[in-house]
Design an enzyme around this catalytic site. Structure first.
Site, PDB file in Angstrom:
ATOM      1  N   TYR A   9      35.623  35.845 -11.478  1.00 52.64           N
ATOM      2  CA  TYR A   9      36.058  37.238 -11.603  1.00 52.64           C
ATOM      3  C   TYR A   9      35.252  38.123 -10.639  1.00 52.64           C
ATOM      4  CZ  TYR A   9      36.746  41.843 -13.653  1.00 52.64           C
ATOM      5  OH  TYR A   9      37.020  43.175 -13.833  1.00 52.64           O
ATOM      6  N   GLU A  31      40.066  46.066 -20.959  1.00 47.73           N
ATOM      7  CA  GLU A  31      38.829  46.816 -21.159  1.00 47.73           C
ATOM      8  C   GLU A  31      38.758  47.420 -22.547  1.00 47.73           C
ATOM      9  OE1 GLU A  31      39.716  48.720 -17.645  1.00 47.73           O
ATOM     10  OE2 GLU A  31      38.767  47.142 -16.490  1.00 47.73           O
ATOM     11  N   TRP A  39      32.330  40.693 -22.009  1.00 44.93           N
ATOM     12  CA  TRP A  39      33.468  40.559 -21.092  1.00 44.93           C
ATOM     13  C   TRP A  39      33.922  39.108 -20.961  1.00 44.93           C
ATOM     14  CZ3 TRP A  39      37.345  43.182 -19.610  1.00 44.93           C
ATOM     15  CH2 TRP A  39      38.058  42.875 -18.449  1.00 44.93           C
TER      16      TRP A  39
END
Length: 182
Positions: A9, A31, A39
């Site tokens: 990512y 998010e 995350w």
């Protein structure tokens, strides 16, 4: 970083300027789902989110019913928090209203950084803020437009993800690569 999903990512997506509305919507959903979590949990469930939220098509998500919400709260491929699921649906509706008003979500959001990525020059991760005056203003406007799960910290994460701010450290190889994309 020893988590391959996080490394991939970071090395391929994070901070690359996005001008595609579906990608904006995807990051807003992810998010909001991440709020209070790590995350990496969200990245592991990303494919599940794609399937559960119609490939992040806001027009389809905006039509989700209570029955669909019930089904999603039972889906182990996503974070089964009812408030976050309902926020994704409510935000899809607000997202469509912004597209209607501005022509695209992209045309709406980039003026918060004067139309080009804000280039930061951080030397250590501890210097990177959780919010900014721009994320404060963006968050406030999204809330005014009936978005939820869009506090300034979540909005700043969105701005980082979609390249509205370049928060790679100056000695990170991606810092220069992202600058060339601007």
């Amino acid at each position: 970083m020893d988590n391959p999903l996080i490394v991939q990512y970071h090395d391929r997506e994070w901070g690359v300027p996005v001008h595609d509305d579906r990608r904006h919507f995807e990051f807003l959903v992810l998010e909001a789902a991440q709020a209070g979590l790590n995350w990496s949990i969200v990245l592991k469930k990303r494919e599940g989110y794609r399937r559960a939220f119609s490939q992040f098509d806001p027009e389809k998500v905006a039509r989700y019913t209570e029955r669909r919400v019930q089904k999603l709260t039972l889906d182990p491929a996503i974070i089964r928090n009812r408030m976050k699921i309902e926020a994704a649906i409510r935000n899809a509706r607000a997202f469509l209203a912004i597209q209607e008003e501005f022509g695209s979500f992209d045309a709406y959001c980039w003026p918060f950084v004067d139309g080009q990525p804000k280039l930061n020059r951080w030397k250590a991760t501890g210097e990177i803020p959780a919010t900014s005056p721009e994320s404060d203003a963006f968050s406030k406007d999204l809330k005014r437009r009936r978005f939820t799960f869009v506090g300034s910290t979540i909005v700043y994460a969105h701005m980082q993800a979609v390249g509205m701010v370049n928060d790679h450290l100056v000695d990170c190889f991606r810092y220069r690569e992202i600058r060339r994309l601007e």
